[in-house]
Design a protein around this motif. Structure first.
Motif: not given
Length: 415
Positions: A285-307
């Motif tokens: 949770k302490s590591t993921l606090d960077e996500v909680r306090e972010a102003d913008l999330l860049l959700h990266v997706v592997d387009l080549s993955h079949p799923d």
């Protein structure tokens, strides 16, 4: 003079086991076992065989049925006779203490489940004191309800005077139960200590975040192995460790990035995965606090993955669990250079699927749905990177104006 011959160390071999159920068809089970094999490979094991069974649900006693367990046992014995011993059997779901004990008694080899395998990888990857503490806490939480199986060989010695020898009778506890209680107490004390240590680390990180100044914070989030660290290196011109392995990044890395005249902070965070152990989410949770306090999330997706669409859902559910699903976000489809599709015949009237839709059609579909909150790039091959930078600049600038209306580098004084 004596010669020393360095013999090649063989990687430990593994057998994978998964279930085909009403809620998980054969294709889905194959995808899950593909991922489990990638996890095993990341941990340094070589998968030599897979076993699946079609059932209504896992057996509470041995996960698979008696016949399938006997089949796995026979295979292990045959491999041993051929001097190709199996090192471990890995199950695609979390096992209870009872299941592990029963399976070990039958197969006589090391038994792992998906959770313990992920914990092993996290333990291998942990570099900093923070990551090591978080992993150790998750390991102890996982171990606690499974302690009993470690002392089954002593249970037969218990009893004492009188009948029953039950837990409620003072003075009638056997040595196995006494050892179990001692282990539980030691582990609970260790868990308390690790929690205190993480609180101290969290306070330090909170202070660090407060001292970062008036800058917009952007966090890279996504499924594991989608290329977040490669994007971090591309934008920040730094050398964050990146490789084609699961969970290459455990510690959050924060870099200052400047696009045109606009500086902001970019954080690379630990990747998510299907069936991510709850203990790991809690511990990190302490590591993921960077996500909680972010102003913008860049959700990266592997387009080549079949799923990739299910991976998007996994990440979105995890973000919702963290209370971050309402934050401004942008989907970045990475690895477009690896995207593969099969061209449809003109007379083919079957619906469009992931296998036969072109990259251009896929772009149109997602861009129509998300407009500018969606980009298609290849960070490795640097495809469409400039357009990505421009879009990111616009979004960060817009957020900066909202959060910090007056700022020297955005509104320089006219002389």
């Amino acid at each position: 003079m004596k010669e020393f011959v360095i013999s090649e160390v063989k990687a430990e071999t593994a057998v994978l086991v998964g279930l085909i159920t009403d809620g998980q068809n054969e294709a889905k089970t194959k995808e899950y076992l593909d991922e489990l094999e990638f996890l095993a490979d990341t941990a340094g094991a070589v998968t030599v065989r897979r076993f699946t069974q079609k059932v209504n649900g896992p057996s509470a006693v041995t996960y698979v049925g008696k016949g399938k367990l006997e089949e796995i046992k026979q295979y292990i014995e045959d491999c041993a006779e051929n001097e190709e011993p199996i090192g471990m059997v890995i199950f695609d779901d979390e096992l209870s203490a009872k299941q592990i004990r029963n399976i070990e008694n039958e197969l006589k080899v090391k038994i792992l489940d998906r959770t313990s395998l992920i914990l092993d990888i996290f333990a291998m990857r942990a570099q900093t004191a923070n990551a090591k503490t978080q992993v150790e806490l998750a390991q102890y939480r996982y171990m606690l309800p499974r302690l009993q199986r470690l002392w089954t060989h002593l249970e037969r010695q218990g009893g004492g005077s009188g009948s029953g020898g039950g837990k409620g009778s003072v003075g009638l506890r056997g040595p196995g139960e006494t050892q179990l209680e001692m282990d539980r107490r030691i582990i609970l004390q260790r868990i308390t200590l690790l929690k205190q240590r993480l609180l101290e680390i969290d306070k330090q990180k909170t202070t660090q975040r407060k001292n970062r100044g008036r800058l917009i914070r952007v966090s890279l989030v996504g499924y594991t192995n989608v290329g977040k660290s490669t994007i971090m290196n591309l934008l920040s011109k730094s050398e964050v460790f990146a490789e084609n392995k699961l969970f290459a990044t455990l510690d959050t890395t924060v870099r200052k990035v400047v696009i045109e005249n606009l500086p902001f902070l970019l954080a690379d965070t630990v990747g998510f995965i299907r069936k991510l152990p709850t203990d790991l989410v809690d511990s990190f949770k302490s590591t993921l606090d960077e996500v909680r306090e972010a102003d913008l999330l860049l959700h990266v997706v592997d387009l080549s993955h079949p799923d990739f669409e299910e991976q998007i859902q996994v990440v979105e559910r995890t973000l919702a669990d963290l209370g971050c699903n309402e934050k401004p976000s942008m989907i970045v489809f990475n690895k477009i250079d690896n995207y593969r599709w099969t061209e449809k015949d003109e007379d083919d009237l079957t619906p469009e699927t992931r296998e036969n839709i072109t990259l251009e059609d896929l772009k149109k579909t997602w861009m129509a749905r998300l407009d500018e909150s969606c980009m298609f790039i290849s960070a490795k091959e640097k495809l469409n990177v400039e357009a990505f930078r421009e879009t990111l600049y616009k979004k960060v600038r817009e957020l900066h104006v909202q959060k910090y209306p007056y700022n020297d580098f955005l509104y320089p004084e006219v002389e």
